[in-house]
Write an enzyme that holds these catalytic residues in place. Structure first.
Site, short mmCIF file in Angstrom:
data_model
loop_
_atom_site.label_atom_id
_atom_site.label_comp_id
_atom_site.label_asym_id
_atom_site.label_seq_id
_atom_site.Cartn_x
_atom_site.Cartn_y
_atom_site.Cartn_z
N LYS A 35 8.11 21.14 4.67
CA LYS A 35 9.76 21.68 5.23
C LYS A 35 10.23 22.76 3.54
O LYS A 35 10.22 21.79 2.88
CB LYS A 35 10.01 19.98 4.56
CG LYS A 35 11.39 19.87 5.67
CD LYS A 35 12.61 20.51 5.16
CE LYS A 35 13.87 20.34 4.33
NZ LYS A 35 14.59 21.44 4.77
N GLU A 50 16.70 25.46 4.12
CA GLU A 50 17.37 25.46 5.12
C GLU A 50 17.63 27.03 4.83
O GLU A 50 17.92 27.48 6.22
CB GLU A 50 17.75 24.63 5.79
CG GLU A 50 19.08 23.77 4.40
CD GLU A 50 18.33 23.26 3.52
OE1 GLU A 50 17.62 22.53 3.38
OE2 GLU A 50 19.64 21.60 3.68
N GLY A 108 11.94 21.10 -5.91
CA GLY A 108 13.84 21.30 -5.90
C GLY A 108 14.05 20.53 -6.80
O GLY A 108 13.75 20.97 -8.15
N SER A 109 15.52 20.14 -6.85
CA SER A 109 16.44 19.81 -7.86
C SER A 109 16.14 18.57 -8.68
O SER A 109 15.60 17.29 -7.34
CB SER A 109 17.39 19.94 -7.49
OG SER A 109 18.37 18.57 -6.25
N VAL A 113 17.83 15.21 -5.88
CA VAL A 113 17.04 14.97 -4.64
C VAL A 113 15.55 14.80 -4.42
O VAL A 113 14.84 13.63 -4.24
CB VAL A 113 16.81 16.60 -3.61
CG1 VAL A 113 16.46 16.37 -2.98
CG2 VAL A 113 18.00 17.36 -3.58
N GLY A 114 15.00 15.07 -5.88
CA GLY A 114 13.64 14.83 -5.97
C GLY A 114 13.82 13.02 -7.24
O GLY A 114 13.04 12.25 -6.45
N GLU A 164 7.78 18.99 -8.60
CA GLU A 164 8.71 19.54 -9.76
C GLU A 164 10.09 20.54 -9.18
O GLU A 164 10.14 20.40 -9.04
CB GLU A 164 8.10 20.97 -9.19
CG GLU A 164 6.43 20.20 -8.30
CD GLU A 164 5.26 21.25 -9.49
OE1 GLU A 164 5.34 20.59 -11.22
OE2 GLU A 164 4.20 20.18 -9.52
N CYS A 224 13.38 27.94 -11.95
CA CYS A 224 13.28 27.36 -12.76
C CYS A 224 13.12 26.94 -14.05
O CYS A 224 13.88 26.70 -14.83
CB CYS A 224 12.72 25.80 -11.87
SG CYS A 224 10.35 27.07 -12.11
N GLU A 242 21.79 22.81 -16.09
CA GLU A 242 20.92 23.99 -14.93
C GLU A 242 22.09 24.53 -13.95
O GLU A 242 22.71 24.09 -13.16
CB GLU A 242 19.56 23.49 -14.27
CG GLU A 242 18.73 24.33 -14.21
CD GLU A 242 17.99 24.42 -12.52
OE1 GLU A 242 18.28 23.48 -11.77
OE2 GLU A 242 16.45 24.88 -12.54
P1 NAD Z 1 17.09 20.94 -3.44
O1 NAD Z 1 16.97 19.50 -4.24
O2 NAD Z 1 18.23 20.88 -3.23
O3 NAD Z 1 16.54 20.89 -1.99
C1 NAD Z 1 15.07 21.22 -2.55
C2 NAD Z 1 14.57 20.91 -0.95
O4 NAD Z 1 15.25 19.15 -0.86
C3 NAD Z 1 15.19 21.68 0.38
O5 NAD Z 1 14.19 21.70 1.29
C4 NAD Z 1 16.22 20.69 0.88
O6 NAD Z 1 16.17 20.35 2.40
C5 NAD Z 1 15.47 19.00 0.61
N1 NAD Z 1 16.30 18.22 0.56
C6 NAD Z 1 17.37 18.15 0.49
N2 NAD Z 1 18.12 16.75 0.96
C7 NAD Z 1 16.54 15.90 0.76
C8 NAD Z 1 16.77 14.94 0.83
N3 NAD Z 1 17.52 14.09 0.28
N4 NAD Z 1 15.26 14.54 1.24
C9 NAD Z 1 14.41 14.77 1.17
N5 NAD Z 1 14.85 16.51 1.02
C10 NAD Z 1 15.72 16.80 0.80
O7 NAD Z 1 16.60 22.25 -4.73
P2 NAD Z 1 17.21 23.82 -4.23
O8 NAD Z 1 18.46 23.79 -4.68
O9 NAD Z 1 16.48 24.53 -2.75
O10 NAD Z 1 16.11 24.88 -5.50
C11 NAD Z 1 17.07 24.76 -7.15
C12 NAD Z 1 16.58 23.47 -7.12
O11 NAD Z 1 15.07 23.90 -7.79
C13 NAD Z 1 16.00 23.70 -9.33
O12 NAD Z 1 16.90 22.59 -9.28
C14 NAD Z 1 15.41 24.72 -9.43
O13 NAD Z 1 15.10 24.46 -10.85
C15 NAD Z 1 14.11 23.67 -8.84
N6 NAD Z 1 12.63 24.34 -8.91
C16 NAD Z 1 11.92 23.58 -9.52
C17 NAD Z 1 10.36 24.72 -9.19
C18 NAD Z 1 9.07 24.25 -10.24
O14 NAD Z 1 7.70 24.35 -10.02
N7 NAD Z 1 9.32 23.43 -11.66
C19 NAD Z 1 10.24 25.61 -8.76
C20 NAD Z 1 11.07 26.52 -8.00
C21 NAD Z 1 13.01 25.39 -8.20
#
Ligand code: NAD
Length: 500
Positions: free
Chosen positions: A195, A198, A248-249, A252-253, A270, A304, A403
């Site tokens: 996934k 978006e 991701g964040s 959401v994680g 991650e 990140c 962040e």
């Molecule tokens: P985000 O958490 O908003 O979104 C990440 C993904 O999760 C997207 O595909 C989004 O559609 C999906 N998502 C959103 N809501 C969801 C839900 N309820 N259930 C399941 N999936 C859902 O993050 P972002 O704004 O896209 O990315 C930025 C974040 O990612 C920052 O915190 C950054 O530090 C982190 N990041 C970490 C690494 C790492 O390797 N540690 C690498 C890149 C980015």
């Protein structure tokens, strides 16, 4: 093809235009284009010009469930999991080779969709290729059967792939992170459902179509496009996924981990970071300033593992600040496909507001402004541009704790090694820090005392296939990526025993 935007020849490649002309772009499941069951789509934009790039299928929960079923069926009944490792690796190498042949096309799609400087997007594609080749080679040398020397028993363990694995990715390094995620899973013989974010679904869709062209069997690589609460939540709460990986964040994680916990599906997270650079008084000040300025402006600070807190020894603090301010003022902000640009836009209006909001909140909580950032304008382009900024002061400030994900660094002086360690570790995150010193003994000592998954010496943002990259605390859990261990994560281990 020459496409002129605001008198800049963007040099749009005909293959890129042809791909975008396929809009609305379908998801890709079981080797076929798949529309959303209710026909809905969402738009993805070029953040540097605000032009719409394409409409993309917005899959619904039932569509995602079908995709998981397809990946499960391909795993159980298709050839992929049963192929000898060398044959599977040959197919992954073929995919890496084809990505390499089309590097300029894929990089330009990525640059357009994510707002990345084109040369940086090319580096991301190269990184994808290197990761896929690394795991394709490694998987051929894994001993999947181990005899155990246990008194009174004939015993051994055998490693099998798990089945369909789910992956959810963010928008900052779309293709590179797909490479880090799916390469070990595929090399071990699993099937995957991806996934993408978006904001940036295009390079992943291109890759899935390419995988079919090179002969990866249908159903092995599936892409479900859609929103986070829609397609993302449907994927992470699917009980038939055997392993889940989320990048991701932290917010959401946590939701993803809760869903996986309910289904007892192992999950890898991650997440974000708030890394520090610890700069001792014995550095080459100009060179260190150059490198940290390079790191904070790379992909407009949307990284990140960036060093976003710069802790600088008090004896060199003022000189270091002035070296950084001069360099940051000279950074050329511009459209990402313009060769003269050094820093492109942030990915969206939401992201720009986030950066500007933190600048405002940080200063209202008392941060000193060393370099005023704010919105930037680029002639002829109505994209989401921001200027680099430097704040300073107490590390309890919101801009030093949270962040920001933009070209903003927060500075503070320190006077002793112990204080530098204490300040660096004063965070909920634990992703990556760097130590800068010409005394390599001290640098190693401090690097080992930092509480995070990764410490770098005299450099920031260092990645190599084979060096584990993982976060701890609020930055992640589950083992990380890029290492030999990551490949083992994608095998389940079975012990077989016969009493003698
Ligand atoms: P985000 O958490 O908003 O979104 C990440 C993904 O999760 C997207 O595909 C989004 O559609 C999906 N998502 C959103 N809501 C969801 C839900 N309820 N259930 C399941 N999936 C859902 O993050 P972002 O704004 O896209 O990315 C930025 C974040 O990612 C920052 O915190 C950054 O530090 C982190 N990041 C970490 C690494 C790492 O390797 N540690 C690498 C890149 C980015």
């Amino acid at each position: 093809m020459k496409t002129m935007i605001a008198n800049v020849d963007t040099g749009l490649l005909p293959e890129v235009q042809a791909f975008l002309d396929g809009s609305p772009l379908a998801s890709f499941v079981g080797g076929e284009n798949v529309e959303s069951s209710d026909g809905s789509t969402f738009a993805t934009y070029d953040p540097g010009s605000m032009n719409k790039l394409a409409d993309v299928a917005e899959l619904q929960a039932a569509d995602v469930a079908r995709a998981v079923d397809v990946a499960d069926e391909a795993f159980r009944t298709g050839p992929w999991a049963k192929l000898p490792p060398n044959e599977r690796s040959a197919l992954l190498h073929r995919l890496a080779d084809e990505v390499e042949k089309r590097l300029p096309i894929i990089a330009q799609i990525e640059a357009l969709d994510a707002g990345k400087i084109e040369a940086q997007a090319q580096g991301d594609v190269q990184n994808f290729i290197a990761t896929m080749r690394y795991y394709a080679d490694l998987a051929q040398h894994v001993n999947r059967r181990t005899t155990l020397a246990v008194k009174g028993h004939e015993a051994w363990t055998v490693r099998h792939p798990w089945g369909p694995c789910g992956f959810i990715f963010p928008w900052n390094f779309p293709l590179l992170l797909v490479g880090w995620g799916i390469s070990p899973a595929l090399a071990a013989g699993n099937t995957v459902v991806i996934k993408p974010a978006e904001d940036t679904p295009l390079s992943t869709l291109y890759l899935a179509r390419l995988a079919k062209e090179v002969g990866i069997p249908d159903g092995v690589i599936n892409v479900v496009t859609g929103t986070g609460p829609g397609a993302g939540a449907a994927l992470s709460s699917n009980p038939n996924i055997k392993r889940m990986s989320f990048t991701g964040s932290p917010e959401v994680g946590r939701l993803v981990a809760e869903s996986c916990g309910r289904n007892l599906v192992p999950v890898k997270l991650e997440l974000g970071g708030k890394g520090a650079a610890v700069v001792f008084e014995d550095v080459d000040i100009a060179q260190t300033a150059e490198r940290l300025v390079g790191a904070i402006t790379f992909h407009t600070g949307q990284v990140c593992c960036d060093a976003t807190r710069w802790l600088v020894h008090k004896n060199i603090y003022d000189r270091f600040v002035s070296e950084c301010v001069n360099r940051l003022k000279a950074v050329r902000i511009g459209y990402q496909l313009n060769d003269a640009s050094q820093m492109g836009p942030v990915v969206s209006q939401k992201q720009r507001e986030r950066v500007l909001g933190y600048l405002e909140r940080g200063q209202s909580e008392g941060a000193e402004c060393l370099l005023e950032g704010g919105a930037a304008s680029v002639d002829g382009f109505s994209g989401h541009y921001v200027k680099p900024a430097l704040l300073a002061g107490s590390l309890d400030n919101v801009a030093a704790r949270e962040e920001i994900f933009g070209p903003v660094a927060y500075l503070a002086p320190f006077s002793s090694e112990d204080e530098a360690i204490e300040l660096t570790n004063r965070t909920d995150y634990g992703l990556a820090n760097s130590v800068w010193s010409s005394d390599l003994g001290r640098a190693a000592r401090v690097a080992e005392a930092l509480c995070a998954g990764n410490s770098w010496i005299n450099a920031h943002n260092v990645f190599a296939q084979g060096v584990p990259y993982a976060g701890i605390n609020k930055s992640g859990m589950g083992g990380g990526v890029l290492s030999v261990e990551t490949l083992f994560d994608y095998y389940r281990s079975l012990s077989v025993v016969r009493p003698l």
